[in-house]
Scaffold this active site. Structure first.
Site, PDB file in Angstrom:
ATOM      1  CD  GLU A 172      -2.809  -1.102   2.248  1.00 13.41           C
ATOM      2  OE1 GLU A 172      -2.768   0.037   3.146  1.00 13.41           O
ATOM      3  OE2 GLU A 172      -3.928  -1.836   2.227  1.00 13.41           O
ATOM      4  CD  GLU A 366      -3.471  -5.825   4.049  1.00 14.45           C
ATOM      5  OE1 GLU A 366      -4.218  -4.907   4.531  1.00 14.45           O
ATOM      6  OE2 GLU A 366      -2.184  -5.815   4.204  1.00 14.45           O
TER       7      GLU A 366
END
Ligand code: PNW
Length: 470
Positions: A172, A366
Site C-alpha cells: 500500500e 488483504e
C-alpha cells in the site's frame, strides 16, 4: 443438493490460494531483539497523542517468540498460504550496510516452519517499518531511499528466494505516502503534500529498482506489489442530473485518480495520469520525476496484489479550505472502523482493473473487518458480522472468477488481532482473538467457518482451474 459452504468452496479452482496475512510491526514485538533497531513506527508510536491509548508495537502479539505455535495455529486453520512482512530494521539495522545474520535467521526459521507444515510462504518486503536512520536522512521524499530499498530487497531475496512462493515489494504505497507524509496519521507523521507526492514517486521507484535486485537474486519467485484500491462512487444516484452533477463526477475522478490510477498507471507503463498531474500542480510540479524513472517503475509484474476494505462515496464540498471533497455514508452497515461493508465494491474494483490494465494474475492480498470481539462465557468468540463479511467477500471473489477475471488467491486480514496502527490494540481484525495480557489465542467463529470452507475446498475438489488453464 450441496450446502452453501460446499457450493462456495467448490466454486474456487483447486489450486486457488487461501491464506491469511499479517505485518511485522503489527505482530512481532521483540523490538530490540537480535540486533533490531527502531523504525519510524517505534518512534511515532512513542510520541504522545499519535496512537490510541499510547499503544506501541513493543510486545504486540509476541509472535517473534511464538513461531512454532502460531504456525501450528495456521495449520489447524488449513491455510495453504501465509503472507507475512519482513522488518527492514531487523535485516539492515540502520537502514544500510551488510545483512544482520540474527535478524535474517528469524525469517529463515519462519519460512522453514511454514514449509514443514505445508503452508506456502509469501513475503512483503516493506509494510511501513522504515529504519529511523533513513527517515532522519529525509525518508521516502528523498530519492536515495529508493536505492536503499532496492539493496535491502536484494538481501532478502538472496536469503529467502529459494523457498518463497511469492514476493511483494511494497504494501500500500498510497498509505505510506499520503497517510505518512500527507495527513500525518501514520508514521513518520509529517503533514506536507509536496513531500507526500515525492514519497509516492520514490516508493514506486524503489519498487522498480527492487525488481532488478530481486529478479537477479531469486529469478523463479513470483514478483509483485500490493496496492490498496478504492472503488469510488458519487453520493447521488446515476440518474441525478442537477446543476452540480459535474462537480460530483469531478470529485469522483479526483479521488479515484489519486488513490488508484496514480499508482496503477505508472506500474503498467502509462506514466502518471495527466489529469491527476494537473490536479496536484498547485502542490507540486513533480520536479523529482527524472527521465527514465517511469520505465523503471513499469518493470514487469508476475502478479498484482490488491487490498480491499470498503468503497468511497464522495461529494463536492463547499467548505473553504477543505480539499473540495467530502466522504459520505450511504447508511450501509459499518465495521468498528466505521467502514461500510460493501462486497460489490470488491467485485467492481477488481473488474475495473481487469478491464483497464493489461492482463495480470491478481491476488487479493488483504480483505477483512474489525469488530469489538470478546471471549464469551462459553470460551468462544462469536463474530457473526466478520463471518458474514468474509463469506460475502469470498462470494464476490468467486463471481469474479466465474466472470473470467484471473484471481488466484485470497488472504484474510488478519490471521490474528494485532497493533492496528494509529488505533493501537483497540481495533481487532483477527480471525483469531488475542488476549494481550496472556497472549492466549482463541480462534473466533469466523476462523472456524474459514477452516471448514478450506477443508471443503480441499476435499470437495472444485473445478481444475478452468480459466487458469486457458
Ligand atoms: C491496511 N485508510 O491499512 C494495512 O495494509 C494493514 O496493515 C492494516 O492493518 C489494514 O489495512 C486495516 O486497516 C490501511 O485509512 C490503513 O484508508 C488505513 C487505510 C487503508 C488501509
Amino acid at each position: 443438493v450441496t450446502d452453501p459452504l460446499t457450493a462456495l468452496a467448490t466454486a474456487f479452482p483447486r489450486d486457488f490460494a487461501f491464506g491469511a496475512a499479517t505485518a511485522a510491526y503489527q505482530i512481532e514485538g521483540a523490538v530490540s531483539t537480535d540486533g533490531r533497531t527502531p523504525s519510524i513506527w517505534d518512534v511515532f508510536s512513542a510520541e504522545p497523542g499519535r496512537v490510541h491509548d499510547g499503544d506501541t508495537g513493543e510486545v504486540a502479539c509476541d509472535h517473534y517468540n511464538r513461531v512454532p505455535s502460531d504456525v501450528s495455529l495456521m495449520r489447524d486453520l488449513g491455510l495453504s498460504t501465509y503472507r507475512f512482512s519482513v522488518a527492514w530494521p531487523r535485516i539492515q539495522p540502520g537502514g544500510s550496510g551488510p545483512a544482520n545474520a540474527a535478524g535474517l535467521a528469524f525469517y529463515d526459521r519462519l519460512v522453514d516452519t511454514l514449509l514443514e507444515n505445508g503452508i506456502a510462504p509469501w513475503a512483503t518486503l516493506y509494510h511501513w517499518d522504515l529504519p529511523i536512520e533513513l527517515e532522519h536522512a529525509g525518508g521516502w521524499p528523498v530519492r536515495d531511499t529508493a536505492y536503499r530499498f532496492a539493496e535491502y530487497a536484494g538481501i532478502v531475496a538472496e536469503a529467502l528466494g529459494d523457498r518463497l512462493h511469492g514476493l511483494i515489494t511494497l504494501n500500500e504505497p498510497w498509505c505510506s505516502a499520503f497517510l505518512g507524509y500527507g495527513n500525518g496519521v501514520h508514521a513518520p507523521g509529517r503533514r506536507d503534500g509536496a513531500a507526500a507526492l515525492a514519497a509516492s514517486h520514490h516508493l514506486l521507484l524503489g519498487h522498480g529498482l527492487a525488481s532488478e535486485s530481486v529478479r537477479a537474486a531469486a529469478p523463479s519467485v513470483p514478483f509483485g506489489i500490493t496496492v490498496n484500491l478504492y472503488p469510488t462512487a458519487p453520493a447521488v444516484p446515476p440518474t441525478y442530473d442537477g446543476p452540480d452533477r459535474p462537480a460530483y463526477d469531478d470529485a469522483v475522478r479526483r479521488i479515484e485518480g489519486l488513490s488508484n490510477r496514480w499508482f496503477l498507471d505508472p506500474l503498467f507503463g502509462r506514466g502518471y495520469p495527466a489529469d491527476v498531474v494537473e490536479d496536484v500542480r498547485a502542490t507540486s510540479a513533480l520536479e523529482f520525476v527524472r527521465d527514465g524513472d517511469t520505465d523503471i517503475i513499469a518493470a514487469p509484474l508476475d502478479f498484482l496484489g490488491v487490498n480491499y476494505y470498503t468503497r468511497h462515496v464522495v461529494a463536492p464540498s463547499a467548505y473553504p479550505g477543505s480539499s473540495g471533497v467530502e466522504f459520505l455514508s450511504r447508511g450501509l452497515p459499518v465495521t468498528a472502523m466505521g467502514w461500510e461493508v460493501d462486497p460489490d465494491g470488491l467485485y467492481d474494483i477488481v473488474r475495473w482493473v481487469h478491464e483497464t490494465y493489461p492482463a495480470v494474475p491478481i491476488y487479493l492480498t488483504e480483505n477483512g473487518s474489525a469488530y469489538d470481539d470478546v471471549v464469551d462465557v462459553d470460551g468462544r468468540v462469536h463474530d457473526p458480522e466478520r463471518l458474514a463479511y468474509l463469506r460475502d467477500h469470498l462470494a464476490a471473489t468467486s463471481r469474479l472468477i466465474s466472470d473470467g477475471v484471473d484471481v488466484r488467491g485470497y488472504f484474510a486480514w488478519s490471521l490474528m488481532d494485532n497493533f492496528e496502527w494509529a488505533y493501537g490494540y483497540e481495533k481487532r481484525f483477527g480471525l483469531v482473538h488475542v488476549d494481550y495480557e496472556t497472549q492466549r489465542r482463541t480462534p473466533k467463529d469466523s476462523a472456524v467457518w474459514y477452516a471448514a470452507l478450506l477443508e471443503a475446498h480441499r476435499s470437495g475438489a472444485g473445478p481444475r482451474s478452468g480459466i487458469l488453464d486457458g
